[in-house]
Design a protein around this motif. Structure first.
Motif, short mmCIF file in Angstrom:
data_model
loop_
_atom_site.label_atom_id
_atom_site.label_comp_id
_atom_site.label_asym_id
_atom_site.label_seq_id
_atom_site.Cartn_x
_atom_site.Cartn_y
_atom_site.Cartn_z
N ASP A 92 0.96 -1.24 -0.20
CA ASP A 92 -0.22 -0.30 -0.09
C ASP A 92 0.63 1.67 0.12
O ASP A 92 0.72 2.63 -1.02
CB ASP A 92 -1.00 -0.32 1.41
N ILE A 93 1.87 1.10 0.96
CA ILE A 93 2.74 2.63 0.68
C ILE A 93 3.64 2.66 0.01
O ILE A 93 3.88 3.65 -0.85
CB ILE A 93 3.84 1.97 2.34
N GLU A 94 4.00 1.58 -1.02
CA GLU A 94 4.62 1.53 -2.08
C GLU A 94 3.93 2.08 -3.20
O GLU A 94 3.80 3.33 -3.98
CB GLU A 94 5.79 0.38 -2.80
N ARG A 95 2.55 1.93 -3.44
CA ARG A 95 1.44 2.45 -4.37
C ARG A 95 1.49 3.98 -4.09
O ARG A 95 0.94 4.94 -5.29
CB ARG A 95 0.48 1.38 -4.19
N ILE A 96 0.80 4.42 -3.16
CA ILE A 96 0.79 6.16 -2.08
C ILE A 96 2.20 6.70 -3.21
O ILE A 96 2.25 7.64 -3.46
CB ILE A 96 0.24 5.57 -0.69
N PHE A 97 3.30 6.13 -2.98
CA PHE A 97 4.87 7.38 -2.85
C PHE A 97 4.50 7.13 -4.17
O PHE A 97 5.42 7.58 -5.13
CB PHE A 97 5.60 6.73 -2.03
N GLY A 98 3.91 5.72 -4.90
CA GLY A 98 4.01 5.75 -6.59
C GLY A 98 6.02 5.54 -6.90
O GLY A 98 6.27 6.49 -8.18
N GLY A 99 6.79 4.83 -6.07
CA GLY A 99 8.45 4.71 -6.21
C GLY A 99 8.81 5.71 -6.38
O GLY A 99 10.47 5.87 -6.71
N ALA A 100 8.74 6.81 -5.74
CA ALA A 100 9.39 8.25 -5.24
C ALA A 100 10.56 8.03 -4.69
O ALA A 100 11.40 8.76 -4.58
CB ALA A 100 8.81 8.76 -5.12
N ASP A 101 10.61 6.99 -3.85
CA ASP A 101 11.38 6.18 -2.82
C ASP A 101 13.11 5.43 -3.99
O ASP A 101 13.63 4.42 -3.61
CB ASP A 101 11.34 5.52 -1.35
N GLU A 102 13.19 5.92 -4.62
CA GLU A 102 14.33 5.24 -5.75
C GLU A 102 15.45 6.05 -4.42
O GLU A 102 15.77 6.67 -4.14
CB GLU A 102 14.17 6.32 -6.90
N GLN A 103 15.75 4.85 -4.70
CA GLN A 103 17.46 4.67 -4.00
C GLN A 103 19.17 4.31 -5.21
O GLN A 103 18.88 4.87 -5.86
CB GLN A 103 17.20 3.14 -3.44
N SER A 104 19.66 5.35 -4.55
CA SER A 104 20.77 5.60 -5.07
C SER A 104 21.20 4.43 -5.44
O SER A 104 21.30 3.79 -4.58
CB SER A 104 21.79 6.64 -3.93
N GLU A 105 22.29 4.73 -6.29
CA GLU A 105 23.71 3.94 -6.73
C GLU A 105 24.37 3.67 -4.82
O GLU A 105 24.67 2.45 -5.18
CB GLU A 105 24.79 4.24 -7.34
N GLU A 106 24.65 4.12 -4.66
CA GLU A 106 25.25 4.25 -3.09
C GLU A 106 24.00 3.97 -1.73
O GLU A 106 23.37 4.83 -1.58
CB GLU A 106 26.04 5.07 -2.77
N ALA A 107 24.42 2.74 -1.39
CA ALA A 107 23.91 2.04 -0.09
C ALA A 107 24.84 3.66 0.95
O ALA A 107 25.63 3.77 1.41
CB ALA A 107 24.12 0.98 0.70
N PRO A 108 23.51 3.83 1.78
CA PRO A 108 23.16 4.61 3.29
C PRO A 108 23.59 4.15 3.91
O PRO A 108 23.86 3.18 4.01
CB PRO A 108 21.82 4.86 3.07
N SER A 109 24.92 4.82 4.65
CA SER A 109 25.58 4.20 6.01
C SER A 109 24.28 3.94 6.77
O SER A 109 23.35 4.88 7.32
CB SER A 109 26.51 4.70 6.38
N LEU A 110 25.22 3.04 8.51
CA LEU A 110 23.66 2.55 9.19
C LEU A 110 22.97 3.56 10.15
O LEU A 110 22.31 4.69 10.72
CB LEU A 110 24.80 1.38 10.21
#
Length: 130
Positions: A92-110
């Motif tokens: 549901d959350i993915e549908r609502i945001f429409g894939g706006a949470d595109e991740q960058s190529e570099e993984a974020p640190s903890l």
């Protein structure tokens, strides 16, 4: 003559703070997931706040579940994306945001993830306290 009495069970509230009913140390099979889902469906969530990287999910009983997203024009503000009658799941959350949470190529640190969660929670608390 023997006398029998029937005791009536009263419903009593139970407060659980951040319940984690599954341990990450052991695998969870399909039957256990169904049992947990059925058990949790008997509970009523009265207050919930879940920060997300680009928004938050919130509920205050008896209100509906609300999904918010960051306001791009006003920092530290949220806009209501949608209200739902049941708790939104990841789909549901993915549908609502429409894939706006595109991740960058570099993984974020903890540390960046932890700071992002605390920042999101504090922003959300400021918004709902106004």
């Amino acid at each position: 003559m023997e006398r029998c009495t029937i005791q009536v069970c009263q419903i009593r509230p139970l407060v659980m703070w951040n319940p984690r009913l599954v341990s990450g140390d052991v695998g969870v099979g399909f039957n256990v997931r169904n049992l947990r889902r059925n058990f949790l469906s008997t509970f009523t969530t009265v207050y919930s706040m879940r920060p997300l990287p680009t928004g938050a999910v919130f509920r205050c009983f008896p209100g509906q579940w609300k999904v918010f997203y960051d306001d791009p024009n006003r920092p530290n503000r949220y806009l209501l994306a949608r209200e739902l009658t049941s708790r939104p799941d990841a789909t549901d959350i993915e549908r609502i945001f429409g894939g706006a949470d595109e991740q960058s190529e570099e993984a974020p640190s903890l540390m960046n993830n932890v700071m992002g969660v605390f920042s999101s929670v504090s922003r959300f608390m400021r918004v709902i306290s106004k």
